[in-house]
Design a protein around this motif. Sequence first.
Motif, PDB file in Angstrom:
ATOM      1  N   ALA B 128       0.804  -1.274  -0.065  1.00  0.00           N
ATOM      2  CA  ALA B 128       0.078  -0.177  -0.033  1.00  0.00           C
ATOM      3  C   ALA B 128       1.029   1.248   0.028  1.00  0.00           C
ATOM      4  O   ALA B 128       0.428   2.463  -0.575  1.00  0.00           O
ATOM      5  N   LEU B 129       2.011   1.036   0.634  1.00  0.00           N
ATOM      6  CA  LEU B 129       2.895   2.198   0.607  1.00  0.00           C
ATOM      7  C   LEU B 129       4.049   2.342  -0.420  1.00  0.00           C
ATOM      8  O   LEU B 129       4.687   2.969  -0.467  1.00  0.00           O
ATOM      9  N   GLY B 130       3.810   1.569  -1.654  1.00  0.00           N
ATOM     10  CA  GLY B 130       4.648   1.528  -2.462  1.00  0.00           C
ATOM     11  C   GLY B 130       6.180   0.839  -2.185  1.00  0.00           C
ATOM     12  O   GLY B 130       7.052   0.986  -2.901  1.00  0.00           O
ATOM     13  N   MET B 211      -6.480  -3.705   0.635  1.00  0.00           N
ATOM     14  CA  MET B 211      -6.487  -4.480  -0.521  1.00  0.00           C
ATOM     15  C   MET B 211      -5.321  -5.142  -0.711  1.00  0.00           C
ATOM     16  O   MET B 211      -5.125  -6.309  -1.077  1.00  0.00           O
ATOM     17  N   ALA B 212      -4.123  -4.477  -0.368  1.00  0.00           N
ATOM     18  CA  ALA B 212      -2.669  -5.072  -0.561  1.00  0.00           C
ATOM     19  C   ALA B 212      -2.671  -6.386   0.311  1.00  0.00           C
ATOM     20  O   ALA B 212      -2.028  -7.246  -0.112  1.00  0.00           O
ATOM     21  N   ASN B 213      -3.241  -6.198   1.515  1.00  0.00           N
ATOM     22  CA  ASN B 213      -3.343  -7.375   2.373  1.00  0.00           C
ATOM     23  C   ASN B 213      -3.785  -8.740   1.980  1.00  0.00           C
ATOM     24  O   ASN B 213      -3.173  -9.770   2.159  1.00  0.00           O
ATOM     25  N   MET B 214      -4.643  -8.695   1.069  1.00  0.00           N
ATOM     26  CA  MET B 214      -5.150  -9.670   0.578  1.00  0.00           C
ATOM     27  C   MET B 214      -4.856 -10.243  -0.703  1.00  0.00           C
ATOM     28  O   MET B 214      -5.347 -10.884  -1.384  1.00  0.00           O
ATOM     29  N   ALA B 215      -3.806  -9.530  -1.444  1.00  0.00           N
ATOM     30  CA  ALA B 215      -2.950 -10.140  -2.535  1.00  0.00           C
ATOM     31  C   ALA B 215      -2.695 -11.342  -2.548  1.00  0.00           C
ATOM     32  O   ALA B 215      -2.914 -12.283  -3.306  1.00  0.00           O
ATOM     33  N   ILE B 216      -2.181 -11.915  -1.437  1.00  0.00           N
ATOM     34  CA  ILE B 216      -1.935 -13.247  -0.887  1.00  0.00           C
ATOM     35  C   ILE B 216      -3.110 -14.204  -1.293  1.00  0.00           C
ATOM     36  O   ILE B 216      -2.850 -15.387  -1.695  1.00  0.00           O
ATOM     37  N   GLU B 217      -4.504 -13.721  -1.129  1.00  0.00           N
ATOM     38  CA  GLU B 217      -5.458 -14.627  -1.159  1.00  0.00           C
ATOM     39  C   GLU B 217      -5.685 -14.884  -2.739  1.00  0.00           C
ATOM     40  O   GLU B 217      -6.747 -15.610  -2.876  1.00  0.00           O
ATOM     41  N   ALA B 218      -5.128 -14.202  -3.574  1.00  0.00           N
ATOM     42  CA  ALA B 218      -5.154 -14.475  -5.198  1.00  0.00           C
ATOM     43  C   ALA B 218      -3.941 -15.098  -5.591  1.00  0.00           C
ATOM     44  O   ALA B 218      -3.630 -15.348  -6.687  1.00  0.00           O
ATOM     45  N   ALA B 220      -0.854 -14.170  -4.977  1.00  0.00           N
ATOM     46  CA  ALA B 220       0.210 -12.977  -5.589  1.00  0.00           C
ATOM     47  C   ALA B 220       1.644 -13.215  -4.516  1.00  0.00           C
ATOM     48  O   ALA B 220       1.208 -13.398  -3.087  1.00  0.00           O
ATOM     49  N   LYS B 221       2.590 -12.590  -5.150  1.00  0.00           N
ATOM     50  CA  LYS B 221       3.949 -12.425  -4.179  1.00  0.00           C
ATOM     51  C   LYS B 221       3.783 -10.977  -3.752  1.00  0.00           C
ATOM     52  O   LYS B 221       3.929 -11.036  -2.387  1.00  0.00           O
ATOM     53  N   VAL B 222       3.090 -10.068  -4.237  1.00  0.00           N
ATOM     54  CA  VAL B 222       3.222  -8.712  -3.690  1.00  0.00           C
ATOM     55  C   VAL B 222       1.797  -8.090  -4.439  1.00  0.00           C
ATOM     56  O   VAL B 222       1.328  -8.601  -5.449  1.00  0.00           O
ATOM     57  N   GLY B 223       1.297  -7.009  -3.775  1.00  0.00           N
ATOM     58  CA  GLY B 223       0.399  -6.350  -4.028  1.00  0.00           C
ATOM     59  C   GLY B 223       0.713  -4.788  -3.959  1.00  0.00           C
ATOM     60  O   GLY B 223       0.793  -4.394  -2.795  1.00  0.00           O
ATOM     61  N   VAL B 224       0.757  -3.980  -5.117  1.00  0.00           N
ATOM     62  CA  VAL B 224       1.422  -2.731  -4.831  1.00  0.00           C
ATOM     63  C   VAL B 224       0.540  -1.472  -5.452  1.00  0.00           C
ATOM     64  O   VAL B 224      -0.063  -1.779  -6.386  1.00  0.00           O
TER      65      VAL B 224
END
Lengths: 167, 419
Positions: B128-130, B211-218, B220-224
């Motif tokens: 979330a913070l880049g 949103m970034a928190n749940m990137a792993i639930e798809a 993903a390695k990261v959500g940026v």
Amino acid sequence: MILNGKVHKYGADVNTDVIIPARYLNVSDPAELAKHCMEDIDREFVAEVQPGDIIMATTNFGCGSSREHAPLAIKASGISCIIAKSFARIFFRNAINIGLPLLECEEAVAQTEAGDLLEVDLSSGKIKNLTRGMTFTAKPYPDFMAELISAGGLIEYTKQRLISRRL
Amino acid sequence: MTLVEKILAAHTGKEKVSPGEFINARVDLILANDITAPIAIREFQRIGVGKVFDPKKVVMVPDHFVPNKDIASAEQAKLMREFCYEQGVIYFEVGRMGIEHVLLPEQGLVLPGDVVIGADSHTCTYGALGALATGMGSTDIAAAMATGDIWMKVPPTIKLIYHGTLGEWVGGKDLILFTIGDIGVDGALYSAMEFTGEAIDALSIDGRFTMANMAIEAGAKVGVFRVDNKTQLYIKSRAKRSYMVYEPDGDAEYSQVIEYDVSALEPQVALPHSPANTKPISQVGDIEINQAVIGSCTNGRLEDLRLAAEILKRKKVHPRVRCIILPGSQQVYLDALREGLIGIFIRAGAAVSTPTCGPCLGGHMGVLADGERCISTTNRNFVGRMGSPKSEVYLASPAVAAASAIMGRITSPDEVIKP
């Protein structure tokens, strides 16, 4: 290295919460964790698993949390390797790091049933289904991963790196 | 290069990195908690280096089974605490802590452009913070504590563009649940998700954390997210060191570009037993609940509690429902207290707890019995996640969870707050 064992077969998205429920994560001893391995998805697993047996699953095996307790519990339960169509990213790292072999092979998963006997040659990636007389080849590891595995996992690999840095 | 490729190149000392390439990335922060640290410490000791590479870049937070729920978990917390004292690494004790992914950004420990690895799958929150932040296992954390770097495979990036303006009671949780429902729990496997578009520009930092928190639930390695004025404002009062802001190149290559128009998006609910089993609230049907949990690394921030309080104000939790509210950190708790939110919760008949991950993973503070149903603002609804393997978890936003707590069944905030 040749592995021999009976197949325990599961479907897609087997998550780390069913591999080892969080209610047992107040300890980290692999033998203790193994007593509850797969408990919430397969009540019979712990009683039936024999040393050398193989877990097989379809896609995204090991999704969910980063708990290394999941591959540790599977390894300590006697499972010799896991064959799946695909693995979740963190589980994949964890298993390789602790020396639990993983193989990706869509055909083997499609053509194998629970209870089949397999012979797996880890060096060539050949998977023989002895029950059905079929042979499959797993996806080869990238060079770096092969190096990590042959070093004996991440801790041994790191020790070697630190020694070579000092030289 | 994409945003993720730029951060990784900078941490590898290379001009350029490409998806699929194996690299050794320098890490800016390493994290573990009371469940994952004991194994990390055991493995670290096997390496035999004695000291961690830099105690200012290692942080350990007791948050999962604390305040300790039993003797075994107390032993694990003790082992971690003693390691922290001995090594001089950053440590937050009960009473001064928070749920790790709420606490670390709040304390200014994670900044844009950082590479952060944590022995917790929701470490991806800091995207979330880049920052490039990703969950790993305990052994990975052990190796990085010894060397200050870690092996990674450069992920391909999926760009997700959210067009339009979000409606009332629709936020970050609904956007990410909708996305996971669309692409599936392995829809972003081994990939980076980059969230953009005007709905994202309008989203608060707290909504971006969700949103970034749940990137792993798809998978993903990261959500940026790219750094903007909101990020800068959040960072300004917190940063105690310099940081770098990276931008994707105009000709960056994405493995996929997915576009949504979210103007008509309803609040979303993920039904048992998968975060991808998502439906708009109007299609959920009549589902009675026994418990509502509001909190966690997904939705335990001040904005989340404000939203819940807006719904619960001058209302009562349904007589047959336990509503459990867990501020994500001591600071969030204190802010909520000052704003009068805690009073609203208690007067509504909710239980308010010190920060803990507790109920989210079926640890303590709200474990479910056979056949019980819970609506929860947490991130996973797998079989047995919050307790009995015969219980059910429905994932939703704080607004939907609060409204459902009042009605005793899953419902939209519109039913409680008439426009």
